[in-house]
Design an enzyme around this catalytic site. Structure first.
Site, PDB file in Angstrom:
ATOM      1  N   LYS A   9      94.832  29.248   4.515  1.00 12.64           N
ATOM      2  CA  LYS A   9      93.852  29.155   3.484  1.00 12.64           C
ATOM      3  C   LYS A   9      93.176  30.262   3.144  1.00 12.64           C
ATOM      4  O   LYS A   9      92.881  31.107   4.416  1.00 12.64           O
ATOM      5  CB  LYS A   9      93.014  27.847   3.446  1.00 12.64           C
ATOM      6  CG  LYS A   9      93.857  26.588   3.057  1.00 12.64           C
ATOM      7  CD  LYS A   9      92.966  25.592   2.986  1.00 12.64           C
ATOM      8  CE  LYS A   9      93.724  24.205   2.677  1.00 12.64           C
ATOM      9  NZ  LYS A   9      92.620  23.080   2.497  1.00 12.64           N
ATOM     10  N   TYR A  49      97.556  21.266  -6.430  1.00  6.67           N
ATOM     11  CA  TYR A  49      96.592  20.248  -6.054  1.00  6.67           C
ATOM     12  C   TYR A  49      96.413  19.108  -6.934  1.00  6.67           C
ATOM     13  O   TYR A  49      95.580  18.485  -6.969  1.00  6.67           O
ATOM     14  CB  TYR A  49      95.405  20.713  -5.614  1.00  6.67           C
ATOM     15  CG  TYR A  49      95.468  21.512  -4.108  1.00  6.67           C
ATOM     16  CD1 TYR A  49      95.252  20.535  -3.095  1.00  6.67           C
ATOM     17  CD2 TYR A  49      95.227  22.528  -3.863  1.00  6.67           C
ATOM     18  CE1 TYR A  49      95.285  21.048  -1.695  1.00  6.67           C
ATOM     19  CE2 TYR A  49      95.182  23.214  -2.780  1.00  6.67           C
ATOM     20  CZ  TYR A  49      95.167  22.327  -1.645  1.00  6.67           C
ATOM     21  OH  TYR A  49      95.371  23.042  -0.273  1.00  6.67           O
ATOM     22  N   ASN A 112      88.888  24.587   4.968  1.00  7.03           N
ATOM     23  CA  ASN A 112      89.093  24.159   6.341  1.00  7.03           C
ATOM     24  C   ASN A 112      90.661  24.667   6.946  1.00  7.03           C
ATOM     25  O   ASN A 112      91.447  24.094   7.587  1.00  7.03           O
ATOM     26  CB  ASN A 112      89.483  22.515   6.187  1.00  7.03           C
ATOM     27  CG  ASN A 112      90.342  22.217   5.271  1.00  7.03           C
ATOM     28  OD1 ASN A 112      91.007  23.065   4.518  1.00  7.03           O
ATOM     29  ND2 ASN A 112      90.691  20.852   5.161  1.00  7.03           N
ATOM     30  N   HIS A 115      96.605  23.911   5.202  1.00  6.25           N
ATOM     31  CA  HIS A 115      97.191  22.959   4.770  1.00  6.25           C
ATOM     32  C   HIS A 115      98.257  22.385   5.316  1.00  6.25           C
ATOM     33  O   HIS A 115      98.928  23.386   6.153  1.00  6.25           O
ATOM     34  CB  HIS A 115      97.581  23.488   3.186  1.00  6.25           C
ATOM     35  CG  HIS A 115      98.549  22.457   2.560  1.00  6.25           C
ATOM     36  ND1 HIS A 115      97.684  21.247   1.919  1.00  6.25           N
ATOM     37  CD2 HIS A 115      99.787  22.178   2.443  1.00  6.25           C
ATOM     38  CE1 HIS A 115      98.820  20.567   1.426  1.00  6.25           C
ATOM     39  NE2 HIS A 115      99.996  21.093   1.687  1.00  6.25           N
ATOM     40  N   GLU A 126     106.605  20.654  -2.039  1.00 11.11           N
ATOM     41  CA  GLU A 126     105.713  21.668  -2.019  1.00 11.11           C
ATOM     42  C   GLU A 126     106.555  22.974  -1.530  1.00 11.11           C
ATOM     43  O   GLU A 126     106.047  24.272  -1.954  1.00 11.11           O
ATOM     44  CB  GLU A 126     104.684  21.270  -1.070  1.00 11.11           C
ATOM     45  CG  GLU A 126     103.645  20.312  -1.379  1.00 11.11           C
ATOM     46  CD  GLU A 126     102.593  19.959  -0.242  1.00 11.11           C
ATOM     47  OE1 GLU A 126     101.953  19.107  -0.679  1.00 11.11           O
ATOM     48  OE2 GLU A 126     102.749  20.312   0.876  1.00 11.11           O
TER      49      GLU A 126
HETATM   50  P1  IDP Z   1      94.298  17.277   3.905  1.00 12.49           P
HETATM   51  O1  IDP Z   1      94.093  18.751   3.775  1.00 12.49           O
HETATM   52  O2  IDP Z   1      93.821  16.961   5.151  1.00 12.49           O
HETATM   53  O3  IDP Z   1      95.435  16.759   3.633  1.00 12.49           O
HETATM   54  P2  IDP Z   1      93.422  15.826   1.643  1.00 12.49           P
HETATM   55  O4  IDP Z   1      92.544  14.746   1.407  1.00 12.49           O
HETATM   56  O5  IDP Z   1      94.942  16.081   1.082  1.00 12.49           O
HETATM   57  O6  IDP Z   1      93.194  16.685   2.971  1.00 12.49           O
HETATM   58  O7  IDP Z   1      92.417  16.773   0.730  1.00 12.49           O
HETATM   59  C1  IDP Z   1      93.121  18.493   0.144  1.00 12.49           C
HETATM   60  C2  IDP Z   1      91.978  19.277   0.592  1.00 12.49           C
HETATM   61  O8  IDP Z   1      90.844  19.233  -0.273  1.00 12.49           O
HETATM   62  C3  IDP Z   1      91.276  19.548   1.973  1.00 12.49           C
HETATM   63  O9  IDP Z   1      92.401  20.022   2.783  1.00 12.49           O
HETATM   64  C4  IDP Z   1      90.034  19.997   1.718  1.00 12.49           C
HETATM   65  O10 IDP Z   1      90.169  21.510   1.319  1.00 12.49           O
HETATM   66  C5  IDP Z   1      89.625  19.626   0.278  1.00 12.49           C
HETATM   67  N1  IDP Z   1      88.676  18.413   0.437  1.00 12.49           N
HETATM   68  C6  IDP Z   1      89.185  17.234   0.718  1.00 12.49           C
HETATM   69  N2  IDP Z   1      88.138  16.331   0.768  1.00 12.49           N
HETATM   70  C7  IDP Z   1      86.875  17.196   0.435  1.00 12.49           C
HETATM   71  C8  IDP Z   1      85.686  16.815   0.415  1.00 12.49           C
HETATM   72  O11 IDP Z   1      85.253  15.918   0.780  1.00 12.49           O
HETATM   73  N3  IDP Z   1      84.852  17.892  -0.068  1.00 12.49           N
HETATM   74  C9  IDP Z   1      85.568  19.071  -0.185  1.00 12.49           C
HETATM   75  N4  IDP Z   1      86.754  19.590   0.064  1.00 12.49           N
HETATM   76  C10 IDP Z   1      87.516  18.470   0.164  1.00 12.49           C
HETATM   77 MG    MG Z   2      96.707  16.450   1.905  1.00  8.33          MG
END
Ligand code: IDP
Ligand code: MG
Length: 138
Positions: A9, A49, A112, A115, A126
């Site tokens: 990312k 997304y 984070n 992905h 994807e």
């Molecule tokens: P994942 O990437 O671990 O699969 P997902 O729930 O699919 O997590 O969420 C997609 C992305 O959205 C996350 O990787 C993160 O960048 C962002 N995200 C998820 N939850 C939050 C939150 O509570 N606050 C801010 N960003 C979030």
């Molecule tokens: Mg996810």
């Protein structure tokens, strides 16, 4: 063998972790089927997304993901989706196990570092979002 789709990312690219993360991909036994460096438009990020469009963080997520370049890759390995999810750790780096990519390199729950697809079915969707057939090695 199965496939997964991963992104490095914008935060991790800006923080110069591309080399370390690609090194980890190789060390974990993944074969790289496709690899590209690109800057997503806001519209592309919204489309990618869209399953999260009702979530409160959606607008910020799409803005962050289109703020600067990413690395996208299609990977192959036994149990590819689950293995990559283990390697990256929990969504929130504060909850990620030691030595996972998010524990090592993520800034926050939103920024984070990486992905990873969440199912075999989504992995194929994807991969096809980012790669044409001829861009993937056989
Ligand atoms: P994942 O990437 O671990 O699969 P997902 O729930 O699919 O997590 O969420 C997609 C992305 O959205 C996350 O990787 C993160 O960048 C962002 N995200 C998820 N939850 C939050 C939150 O509570 N606050 C801010 N960003 C979030
Ligand atoms: Mg996810």
């Amino acid at each position: 063998m199965s496939q997964t789709f991963i992104m490095i990312k914008p935060d991790a690219v800006r923080n110069k972790h591309v080399g370390e993360i690609i090194n980890r991909i190789e060390k974990e036994g993944f074969k790289i089927l496709g690899l590209k460096y690109l800057h997503l438009s806001l519209e592309d990020a919204k489309q990618f997304y869209k399953v999260h469009s009702a979530r409160p963080f959606y607008d910020e997520l799409c803005k962050d993901m289109s703020a600067s370049p990413i690395v996208a890759a299609a990977l192959e390995r036994e149990n590819a989706v689950l293995h990559w999810r283990d390697v990256i750790g929990a969504t929130d780096p504060k909850e990620a196990k030691p030595n996972t990519i998010r524990a090592l390199y993520a800034e926050s729950k939103g920024a984070n570092a990486v992905h990873g697809s969440d199912s075999d079915e989504n992995a194929l969707l994807e991969i096809s979002f980012f790669f044409k057939g001829y861009e993937l090695v056989k």
